[in-house]
Design an enzyme around this catalytic site. Structure first.
Site, mmCIF file in Angstrom:
data_model
loop_
_atom_site.group_PDB
_atom_site.id
_atom_site.type_symbol
_atom_site.label_atom_id
_atom_site.label_comp_id
_atom_site.label_asym_id
_atom_site.label_seq_id
_atom_site.Cartn_x
_atom_site.Cartn_y
_atom_site.Cartn_z
ATOM 1 N N THR A 26 0.844 -1.198 0.000
ATOM 2 C CA THR A 26 0.000 0.000 0.000
ATOM 3 C C THR A 26 0.878 1.247 0.000
ATOM 4 O OG1 THR A 26 -1.777 -1.136 1.162
ATOM 5 C CG2 THR A 26 -1.737 1.257 1.366
ATOM 6 N N GLY A 27 0.412 2.298 -0.687
ATOM 7 C CA GLY A 27 1.111 3.582 -0.606
ATOM 8 C C GLY A 27 1.511 4.128 -1.959
ATOM 9 N N ASP A 82 6.191 -4.082 -1.120
ATOM 10 C CA ASP A 82 5.514 -3.135 -0.241
ATOM 11 C C ASP A 82 6.440 -1.954 0.038
ATOM 12 O OD1 ASP A 82 3.591 -2.015 1.393
ATOM 13 O OD2 ASP A 82 3.466 -3.707 2.777
ATOM 14 N N GLY A 83 5.875 -0.882 0.539
ATOM 15 C CA GLY A 83 6.656 0.300 0.898
ATOM 16 C C GLY A 83 7.004 0.294 2.374
ATOM 17 N N ALA A 84 7.631 1.364 2.838
ATOM 18 C CA ALA A 84 7.937 1.522 4.265
ATOM 19 C C ALA A 84 8.025 3.013 4.564
ATOM 20 C CB ALA A 84 9.247 0.840 4.623
ATOM 21 N N LYS A 95 6.139 0.811 9.470
ATOM 22 C CA LYS A 95 5.127 0.897 8.431
ATOM 23 C C LYS A 95 3.813 1.366 9.052
ATOM 24 C CE LYS A 95 4.711 -2.371 5.423
ATOM 25 N NZ LYS A 95 4.438 -1.308 4.425
ATOM 26 N N GLU A 104 -0.793 -5.533 5.964
ATOM 27 C CA GLU A 104 0.564 -5.628 5.408
ATOM 28 C C GLU A 104 1.390 -6.667 6.171
ATOM 29 O OE1 GLU A 104 1.126 -1.110 3.642
ATOM 30 O OE2 GLU A 104 1.617 -1.475 5.730
ATOM 31 N N LYS A 122 13.897 7.440 3.149
ATOM 32 C CA LYS A 122 13.313 6.530 4.139
ATOM 33 C C LYS A 122 14.371 5.718 4.898
ATOM 34 C CE LYS A 122 8.909 7.101 2.765
ATOM 35 N NZ LYS A 122 8.163 6.052 2.112
HETATM 36 C C1 5RP Z 1 0.973 1.933 4.524
HETATM 37 C C2 5RP Z 1 2.447 1.755 4.560
HETATM 38 C C3 5RP Z 1 3.218 2.282 3.402
HETATM 39 O O1 5RP Z 1 3.967 1.241 2.876
HETATM 40 C C4 5RP Z 1 4.121 3.370 3.867
HETATM 41 O O2 5RP Z 1 3.314 4.355 4.501
HETATM 42 C C5 5RP Z 1 4.907 3.997 2.725
HETATM 43 O O3 5RP Z 1 4.085 4.798 1.945
HETATM 44 P P1 5RP Z 1 4.616 5.663 0.728
HETATM 45 O O4 5RP Z 1 5.156 4.698 -0.278
HETATM 46 O O5 5RP Z 1 3.380 6.401 0.267
HETATM 47 O O6 5RP Z 1 5.671 6.619 1.248
HETATM 48 O O7 5RP Z 1 3.014 1.191 5.454
HETATM 49 O O8 5RP Z 1 0.381 1.424 5.687
#
Ligand code: 5RP
Length: 228
Positions: A26-27, A82-84, A95, A104, A122
């Site tokens: 997500t993100g 996934d993102g972080a 996260k 997640e 990050k």
């Molecule tokens: C969502 C998350 C996302 O992975 C995290 O917030 C990173 O978001 P972005 O890629 O928009 O910076 O943990 O719950």
């Protein structure tokens, strides 16, 4: 939006091979992964199936034509991207900035390979010096959990959707964003301590779950790191 997010998100989508079951994070960084996956599904005939980690990702992936399935249909995933919000040298992470931490973590727990996509901003030495730690809480337990978090040295703020209205997760819970003024020195220990507090459904500390990190730079380079 940083160019690094786009670079990392798109590069990781090229790890997907035909036949794979893929966890979709997500993100805003994963958005670029979805975009690239959709291009490959439509343009190359890539056959894959995704399991989204949030309603938001489910909607975006569906709109882009990425085939989806559910946890009733798969017992493990070949790959998750996934993102972080923050990630350290051990690939431990924070996260939940987007509120999807619980799903997640469930998806990460059944993934053979968890690849994290971030831009260079990050990557940190110590988690939570800057970013607040998201903690998903059952609404009934809110005061109990608040006191327990304060006893651990946290400064606790209830996440709001708008002034006067609590943010509600995809699972019907609420989120505390917790400041630890000096950051978190031992993330795995803190994760275990928080997991033991009744009323906490999940925390945004993800220790030992990421296998690989893609750091996207604004000049188009992707730096890849593996967990030691
Ligand atoms: C969502 C998350 C996302 O992975 C995290 O917030 C990173 O978001 P972005 O890629 O928009 O910076 O943990 O719950």
């Amino acid at each position: 939006m940083s160019q690094g997010k786009r670079t990392a998100g798109r590069a990781a989508a090229d790890l997907v091979d035909t036949g794979m079951r893929v966890g979709l994070g997500t993100g805003s960084t994963v958005f670029f992964t979805l975009e690239r996956l959709a291009e490959r599904v439509q343009g190359e005939g890539l056959r894959m199936v995704g399991v989204p980690t949030s309603v938001d990702t489910e909607r975006k992936a569906t709109a882009m034509g990425i085939p989806l399935t559910t946890l009733d249909q798969v017992d493990s995933l070949d790959l998750t991207i996934d993102g972080a919000d923050e990630i350290d040298a051990r690939l431990d992470m924070v996260k939940g900035g987007g509120g999807a931490l619980l799903r997640e973590k469930v998806i990460a727990s059944i993934s053979r390979r968890e690849v994290i996509v971030v831009d260079a901003a990050k990557v940190v030495e110590r988690l939570c010096r800057k970013f607040l730690l998201p903690v998903e809480v059952v609404p009934f337990a809110r005061p109990v959990v608040r006191r327990a978090l304060e006893q651990l040295g946290g400064r606790v703020v209830l996440r709001l959707a708008e002034p006067g209205r609590a943010y509600v997760t995809d699972n019907g819970n609420e989120i505390f964003d917790v400041a630890f003024p000096d950051g978190i020195a031992d993330a795995a220990r803190m994760e275990a301590r928080l997991d033991a507090i009744p009323g906490i459904v999940e925390t945004g500390l993800f220790c030992g779950l990421a296998h690989e990190l893609f750091i996207g730079h604004d000049d188009g380079r992707v730096e890849r790191r593996r967990r030691a």
